[in-house]
Enzyme design. Structure first.
Site, PDB file in Angstrom:
ATOM      1  N   ASP A   1      -0.049  -7.285  -7.300  1.00 55.86           N
ATOM      2  CA  ASP A   1       0.849  -8.324  -7.602  1.00 55.86           C
ATOM      3  C   ASP A   1       1.519  -8.657  -6.193  1.00 55.86           C
ATOM      4  O   ASP A   1       2.102  -9.696  -5.957  1.00 55.86           O
ATOM      5  CB  ASP A   1       1.922  -8.041  -8.538  1.00 55.86           C
ATOM      6  CG  ASP A   1       2.588  -6.569  -8.402  1.00 55.86           C
ATOM      7  OD1 ASP A   1       2.071  -6.059  -7.326  1.00 55.86           O
ATOM      8  OD2 ASP A   1       3.412  -6.299  -9.216  1.00 55.86           O
TER       9      ASP A   1
ATOM     10  N   GLY B   1       7.840   1.799  -6.986  1.00 55.04           N
ATOM     11  CA  GLY B   1       9.198   1.482  -7.521  1.00 55.04           C
ATOM     12  C   GLY B   1      10.116   2.258  -6.375  1.00 55.04           C
ATOM     13  O   GLY B   1       9.808   2.987  -5.526  1.00 55.04           O
TER      14      GLY B   1
ATOM     15  N   HIS C   1       3.623   7.290  -3.876  1.00 52.05           N
ATOM     16  CA  HIS C   1       4.570   6.908  -2.915  1.00 52.05           C
ATOM     17  C   HIS C   1       5.524   7.568  -2.628  1.00 52.05           C
ATOM     18  O   HIS C   1       6.566   8.089  -3.673  1.00 52.05           O
ATOM     19  CB  HIS C   1       5.411   5.446  -3.414  1.00 52.05           C
ATOM     20  CG  HIS C   1       4.467   4.213  -3.517  1.00 52.05           C
ATOM     21  ND1 HIS C   1       3.466   3.918  -4.477  1.00 52.05           N
ATOM     22  CD2 HIS C   1       4.372   3.206  -2.543  1.00 52.05           C
ATOM     23  CE1 HIS C   1       3.048   2.659  -4.440  1.00 52.05           C
ATOM     24  NE2 HIS C   1       3.515   2.346  -3.185  1.00 52.05           N
TER      25      HIS C   1
ATOM     26  N   GLU D   1       8.837   7.284   1.523  1.00 51.17           N
ATOM     27  CA  GLU D   1       8.906   5.814   2.227  1.00 51.17           C
ATOM     28  C   GLU D   1      10.409   5.524   2.736  1.00 51.17           C
ATOM     29  O   GLU D   1      10.715   5.340   3.871  1.00 51.17           O
ATOM     30  CB  GLU D   1       8.398   4.805   1.210  1.00 51.17           C
ATOM     31  CG  GLU D   1       8.599   3.468   1.957  1.00 51.17           C
ATOM     32  CD  GLU D   1       7.983   2.482   0.928  1.00 51.17           C
ATOM     33  OE1 GLU D   1       7.782   2.698  -0.409  1.00 51.17           O
ATOM     34  OE2 GLU D   1       7.875   1.437   1.217  1.00 51.17           O
TER      35      GLU D   1
END
Ligand SMILES: [Zn+2]
Length: 338
Positions: A21, A175, A202, A205
């Site tokens: 996306d 997210g 993830h 970060e």
């Protein structure tokens, strides 16, 4: 030494951290919005770009994530999901990317009546169509929004299992990153691994290094998305190197979200020289307004990455993929004498 741009393009590449996306063609999104009766004229494309591309300096990761709203709104049919995936692979193939793992969050595409099964099937269909038309191969990683209920993760892995090893290879958590997000997903990831999913997360970060440690020890991650937080923790870097954990670095994105202060402060080069196994990625081609060639050019510009390093990263990335042995062998043939 500056690498000649053409030479650079000729070196094959592998990308392992790329969100569907965040990587849509702007013209395609505009066309879909017009189909959906949004009042946006073709000539407004420059204004429109600002809605899809994040500023060079966002005030936070959350501002960066706002750029995903329009792409998610338009990606609510199987036809569009297939087309978006196909176009992303086509774009990557043009950059001489030979293998691409695209990730996306199936739960974001249920607003107009699709179910998880159809959503995942539509994306896999896009990969297969692109593989037939271009000299590129790929697989899908199913991302789950970590700030939502764990039970949806079980639904996702069940729906995706129909394509496991046939287009779907792994799971991810994405997210906004809060500290210690991982413990509540421990059992869910045990289930995913028992079904045969590989794991990338993830972590580190915008959150702490504990998130990196948790992702590995609690969730079974063999790859970490970003991992910028461990830049001054030599012990953790050595541990990752020993365990064979790969880092999916996305420098441009990290500069935008302020995960790092500037490109020259990005720890990717430091990790590389400290023996951490790194891969280089775009994160989001559209939201970060970048390409694989652009990312490597920046590494050349700021850290003098020469051809030998680019080849080393390619070889390292083959081993980092979640691909089958057959695809890995296909990728090794591009190494030649390099
Ligand atoms: Zn990402």
């Amino acid at each position: 030494m500056k690498i000649d741009v053409i030479k650079y393009h000729q070196i094959p590449k592998i990308e392992l951290h790329c969100h569907l996306d965040g990587s849509l063609r702007i013209a395609t999104v505009l066309k879909w919005l017009q189909e959906d009766q949004e009042d946006i004229a073709d000539e407004n494309i420059e204004v429109f770009k600002k809605l899809l591309i994040a500023p060079d300096n966002c005030d936070s990761l959350d501002t960066y994530l706002e750029r995903f709203q329009i792409p998610v709104n338009v990606l609510q049919t199987e036809k569009r999901l297939t087309q978006a995936t196909y176009e992303l692979y086509e774009d990557a193939a043009k950059e001489n990317v030979k293998y691409l793992e695209v990730r996306f969050a199936p739960h974001l595409h249920l607003e107009k009546g699709l179910d998880l099964h159809r959503v995942i099937g539509a994306v896999v269909k896009g990969v297969k169509a692109a593989e037939a038309d271009f000299k590129i191969k790929g697989n899908i990683i199913l991302s789950y929004l970590r700030n939502t209920e764990v039970k949806g993760f079980y639904q996702m892995i069940e729906a995706g299992s129909a394509w496991l090893g046939r287009g779907v290879v792994a799971v991810d958590l994405c997210g906004g990153e809060r500290d210690r997000f991982a413990p509540r997903f421990k059992e869910a990831f045990e289930k995913a691994r028992s079904l045969g999913y590989s794991v990338t997360i993830h972590a580190g970060e915008t959150g702490s290094i504990e998130n990196i440690e948790d992702a590995i020890s609690l969730l079974g991650a063999t790859r970490i998305g970003h991992g910028t937080a461990m830049y001054n923790d030599l012990q953790l870097q050595a541990q990752l190197s020993r365990k064979g954990i790969y880092i999916e670095c996305c420098p441009t994105s990290n500069v935008q979200t302020k995960a790092v202060a500037s490109f020259k402060n990005h720890p990717l080069d430091l990790y590389y020289h400290n023996g951490v196994m790194v891969t280089l990625n775009t994160d989001n081609r559209t939201v970060s307004n970048t390409t694989m060639n652009e990312e490597f050019s920046q590494m050349n510009h700021y850290f003098n990455w020469d051809e030998a390093i680019v080849w080393k990263v390619f070889k390292q990335s083959i081993e980092a993929t979640f691909a089958s042995d057959e695809i890995k062998s296909w990728l090794r043939q591009f190494i030649g004498n390099n």
